[in-house]
Design an enzyme around this catalytic site. Structure first.
Site, PDB file in Angstrom:
ATOM      1  CB  CYS A 210       7.231  -4.463   8.417  1.00  0.00           C
ATOM      2  SG  CYS A 210       8.647  -3.785   9.322  1.00  0.00           S
TER       3      CYS A 210
ATOM      4  CD  GLU B   7      -2.909  -1.081   2.371  1.00  0.00           C
ATOM      5  OE1 GLU B   7      -4.036  -1.552   2.221  1.00  0.00           O
ATOM      6  OE2 GLU B   7      -2.502  -0.598   3.448  1.00  0.00           O
TER       7      GLU B   7
ATOM      8  CB  CYS C 124       3.549  -0.990  13.559  1.00  0.00           C
ATOM      9  SG  CYS C 124       3.558  -0.668  11.784  1.00  0.00           S
TER      10      CYS C 124
ATOM     11  CB  CYS D 230       1.457   7.200  11.092  1.00  0.00           C
ATOM     12  SG  CYS D 230       3.067   6.657  11.668  1.00  0.00           S
TER      13      CYS D 230
ATOM     14  CB  CYS E  58       3.271   7.732   2.605  1.00  0.00           C
ATOM     15  SG  CYS E  58       3.926   6.592   3.843  1.00  0.00           S
TER      16      CYS E  58
ATOM     17  CB  CYS F  25       7.013  -1.865  15.944  1.00  0.00           C
ATOM     18  SG  CYS F  25       8.692  -1.547  15.344  1.00  0.00           S
TER      19      CYS F  25
END
Length: 357
Positions: free
Chosen positions: A111, A91, A118, A340, A104, A115
């Protein structure tokens, strides 16, 4: 599958055309068509001779990542879902504002860092992106911007932030190949001060980035004022200590007039107290830096809550009083999971799909 011309840097194009018996200047012409003019076919490259275009068409492809879906937020933010080779998806987000337009972009499908706050990490990791897959996100948004934002002024500056899915410094070679094309005046012509790379601080790669002849702005994903708390939120702290990451960031040659940005996602009653703010102020005192406070964009899969407004205000005042430059990031695209930390290829329940321009 044929080699994709889109994504090749200038030296590779020079070698390719030299092998076809073409003069060196043809490589620059091809490069400009690919990255400055965003040509999507060889037929559009009118200053290349027809025999050369025919020869290239026989042995090479010219393609961008395929857009599978677009979603528009109530605030004008648009999220793109790209379908990649092999079934991977990523995305990207387009954020139109009064004075600028921001893209962005992602550098990995998923990933691996996991974290705790996230969604991208929760979704898991598939693979690194190739240079053309990284550049294609920017090319697609730029090509469609007029249709997506018809009331916007076309002369507004473009900003590119490498803050989407993935850790860019874990995909160093492909990411830097893409950034060189993005910052090249003959390419996308994004000035270094308008291009920001965000990293948790992969130290060997960060040290290497410092030696690059052209570098983007640097943002460090910090999210805690102490190593102990950061370790609870970010497993990478076990490998690369916060103190060492900050020391490296202090040495980073920022583009002229810039500052290192420390990103700090605020989690209710976890890292948002006044004591945390004072500890962070002591940690960054005297450095060429600014803090970007990011109130958590909550989701059911994340075991944290958004901070109270009073906590954000207090945290901001404490940093400012300690002469630490600070800003609070305004959330964009929350209703389509484009804010974010929310990119993880999950459809929002109240999505609005934008028709293909």
């Amino acid at each position: 599958m044929s080699t994709n011309l889109f994504g090749l840097e200038r030296p590779a194009l020079e070698a390719l055309l030299e092998g076809l018996g073409e003069p060196r200047y043809r490589a620059r012409q091809l490069y400009v068509w690919l990255y400055q003019k965003h040509a999507q076919s060889l037929a559009a490259m009118t200053n290349l001779a027809k025999p050369l275009r025919a020869s290239l068409a026989k042995g090479f492809a010219l393609r961008w990542p395929e857009v599978a879906e677009r979603q528009r937020s109530a605030d004008g933010t648009v999220k793109f879902l790209f379908q990649l080779d092999g079934g991977a998806t990523i995305e990207s987000v387009y954020i139109p504002e009064a004075r600028r337009r921001t893209i962005c972009i992602s550098t990995q499908a998923g990933c691996p860092l996991k974290c705790a706050f996230c969604l991208t990490g929760i979704a898991g990791y598939q693979r690194n992106l190739k240079p053309w897959e990284i550049l294609g996100q920017v090319a697609t948004v730029m090509a469609e911007a007029a249709a997506l934002d018809p009331a916007g002024a076309p002369d507004r500056a473009w900003n590119v932030v490498v803050m989407g899915m993935g850790e860019p410094l874990l995909n160093y070679d492909a990411t830097l190949a893409a950034l060189r094309v993005l910052m090249d005046p003959d390419g996308f012509a994004i000035t270094p001060k308008r291009l920001t790379l965000s990293t948790v601080g992969i130290l060997p790669a960060l040290e290497k980035l410092m030696t690059e002849p052209v570098r983007p702005n640097l943002a460090i994903s910090l999210h805690a004022p102490s190593s102990a708390l950061r370790r609870e939120l970010m497993p990478i702290e076990e490998k690369y200590r916060m103190e060492d990451v900050i020391a490296a960031a202090h040495r980073y040659p920022i583009p002229r007039g810039g500052l290192v940005t420390y990103e700090y996602v605020m989690l209710r009653d976890v890292n948002d107290r006044a004591s945390h703010a004072r500890e962070l102020a002591r940690l960054l005192k005297g450095s060429r830096s600014k803090v970007n406070l990011i109130p958590l964009n909550p989701a059911p899969e994340i075991p944290f809550g958004a901070p109270r407004s009073v906590s954000v205000d207090s945290f901001c005042r404490i940093l400012a009083a300690a002469d630490v430059t600070v800003s609070v990031r305004r959330p964009r695209g929350q209703d389509i999971l484009a804010a974010c930390g929310q990119l993880h290829v999950k459809k929002a329940p109240t999505q609005r799909v934008v028709a293909t321009p």
